[in-house]
Design an enzyme around this catalytic site. Structure first.
Site, mmCIF file in Angstrom:
data_model
loop_
_atom_site.group_PDB
_atom_site.id
_atom_site.type_symbol
_atom_site.label_atom_id
_atom_site.label_comp_id
_atom_site.label_asym_id
_atom_site.label_seq_id
_atom_site.Cartn_x
_atom_site.Cartn_y
_atom_site.Cartn_z
ATOM 1 N N TYR A 50 66.613 -11.134 -71.748
ATOM 2 C CA TYR A 50 67.554 -12.044 -71.107
ATOM 3 C C TYR A 50 68.146 -11.452 -69.824
ATOM 4 C CZ TYR A 50 67.314 -14.984 -75.267
ATOM 5 O OH TYR A 50 66.895 -15.794 -76.284
ATOM 6 N N ASP B 282 59.322 -8.967 -87.127
ATOM 7 C CA ASP B 282 58.500 -10.035 -87.703
ATOM 8 C C ASP B 282 58.539 -9.973 -89.230
ATOM 9 O OD1 ASP B 282 57.170 -7.626 -87.473
ATOM 10 O OD2 ASP B 282 55.245 -8.485 -86.899
ATOM 11 N N ASP C 196 69.055 -13.309 -81.293
ATOM 12 C CA ASP C 196 69.218 -14.739 -81.050
ATOM 13 C C ASP C 196 68.358 -15.534 -82.028
ATOM 14 O OD1 ASP C 196 70.040 -17.044 -79.849
ATOM 15 O OD2 ASP C 196 68.819 -16.815 -78.040
#
Ligand code: ATP
Ligand code: MG
Length: 326
Positions: A119, A198, A222
Site C-alpha cells: 500500500y 496462505d 487487510d
C-alpha cells in the site's frame, strides 16, 4: 479535566452510527466532543473531502472517532491515519453469543502494519504490457509494530502472538518483516509462532481457536481480517483502532453502507465497540469494559437490527445498550 474527542461522522451510515456511539460515550464519561466534517458531502460543498481543519483536529486530539466516507474514502481515511501517525491497525474479530456466525468460537485480534507494504509501494506502468509494484518494508516499522504487539499481549495476558507472512517466497521483504518482529519478541521474552499467510487463511476457517493475536504485514492484515469478519457474522460488528505514538483514531471496519443509509436501521455495534476501544486507549478501562458488556448483552438478547435478523432500529439498539449501562 475534560478530555476532548474529535468526532467525524462522514457519510452514509456514519451519520447514524457515530451519533449512537457518542451517546454511549456521553453516558460513561465527561468528554468534550468536537465535531468535524469529512467525506463526499463536504467535498460536494467545498471541493475538499478532508478539510484542513478536520486534519488538524485529528492530528492534535488524543482520540478521534470516525464513521465512514463514501467515494472519497481513500482521500479521507489515508490522510487521517497519517494525521495520527498510525503505525498499527488493531482489528479484533470476535463472535458474539446469540449472533449467527460461521465460526462462533472465533476470538481473534489482528495487528496489521499500517504504513508500508504494497500500500506504500510505487505502482508503475512500464509498457503497454507491463505494470510493476514496489513493496516497502523497513526494519524500523516492523520493530515498532512488534514492540506494540509485545505490549498488547503482555497487557492482556495472552501467551504470545502469531506472525503471518510469506517469507518463503518474498524472502527479502517478508523475510525482513519476520526477522524484525521475531527478534523484538525474542528480546522481550514474548513467545511467537510463525504461520504462512496462505496456510493461515485455511487454518483459521477450519479452527479459529488455533490463533489469538496475529501480527501481519499491511495487505495480508487487510485481507485476513476481512476473512475473519466473515467467520463472525458480518461487518456490522467489527471495530478497529488506528494507533499512533501519541494519538489514535477509531472506526468501524464497515463503510457507508449506501444500500441502507438514511433508513435508521444500521447496526451501531461496530462503532459502539470502537468507542469502547477509544475509552480503553484513554485509560478508562472499566468504562470500556462496561460498554463491551452492554453491547454483548444486547447482541445476545436483542433488540437486533435487520442485518442480524431483527427488525429494530439503530436507535432501539442504542437505547438498549444505554439501558444496560445503568
Ligand atoms: P463503502 O464503499 O462505503 O465501503 P459498501 O457498499 O462497500 O460501501 P459497506 O459499508 O462496506 O458497503 O457494507 C457492505 C454491506 O454490509 C452492505 O450491504 C451494508 O448494508 C452491510 N453493512 C455494513 N455495515 C453495516 C452496519 N453497520 N449495519 C448493517 N449493515 C451493514
Ligand atoms: Mg465496503
Amino acid at each position: 479535566m475534560t478530555e476532548e474527542i474529535v468526532v467525524i461522522p462522514g457519510d452514509g451510515i456514519g451519520r447514524e452510527v457515530v451519533p449512537a456511539a457518542v451517546s454511549v460515550l456521553e453516558a460513561v464519561g465527561d468528554f468534550e466532543f468536537v465535531e468535524a466534517d469529512a467525506g463526499d458531502a463536504v467535498e460536494a460543498e467545498t471541493g475538499e473531502a478532508l478539510p484542513a481543519e478536520t486534519y488538524e483536529l485529528a492530528a492534535s486530539a488524543d482520540a478521534t472517532l470516525f464513521g465512514a466516507a463514501g467515494e472519497t474514502a481513500a482521500d479521507v481515511i489515508l490522510p487521517l491515519r497519517t494525521a495520527v501517525d498510525s503505525f498499527v491497525n488493531v482489528r479484533p474479530a470476535k463472535a458474539y453469543p446469540g449472533v449467527d456466525a460461521l465460526r462462533p468460537e472465533t476470538d481473534l485480534v489482528f495487528l496489521r502494519e499500517n504504513t508500508e507494504g504494497v500500500y506504500a509501494g510505487h505502482e508503475d506502468r512500464l509498457s503497454e504490457d507491463l505494470s510493476t509494484l514496489t513493496r516497502v518494508v523497513t526494519t524500523s516499522a516492523s520493530e515498532r509494530l512488534a514492540e506494540f504487539a509485545c505490549d498488547y499481549v503482555e497487557d492482556r495476558a495472552y501467551d504470545g502472538f502469531s506472525v503471518a507472512h510469506k517469507a518463503n517466497v518474498m524472502r527479502e521483504t517478508d523475510g525482513r518483516f519476520r526477522d524484525a518482529v521475531v527478534s523484538v519478541a525474542d528480546d522481550r521474552g514474548v513467545e511467537t509462532d510463525e504461520v504462512l499467510m496462505d496456510a493461515f487463511a485455511t487454518r483459521v476457517c477450519l479452527d479459529p481457536t488455533q490463533f489469538d493475536v496475529v501480527v501481519c504485514p499491511n495487505l495480508a492484515g487487510d485481507v485476513l481480517s476481512d476473512l475473519a469478519a466473515g467467520l463472525v457474522g458480518g461487518l456490522g460488528l467489527l471495530p478497529s483502532a488506528n494507533i499512533g505514538p501519541d494519538r489514535a483514531l477509531f472506526e468501524p471496519v464497515h463503510g457507508t453502507a449506501p444500500d441502507i443509509a438514511g433508513e435508521g436501521v444500521a447496526n451501531p455495534s461496530a462503532t459502539i465497540v470502537s468507542a469502547a476501544m477509544l475509552l480503553e486507549y484513554l485509560g478508562y478501562d472499566d468504562e470500556g469494559r462496561a460498554v463491551r458488556d452492554a453491547v454483548e448483552s444486547v447482541l445476545a438478547d436483542g433488540p437486533r437490527t435487520p442485518d442480524l435478523g431483527g427488525d429494530a432500529s439503530t436507535e432501539d439498539v442504542t437505547h438498549a445498550v444505554l439501558e444496560r449501562l445503568d
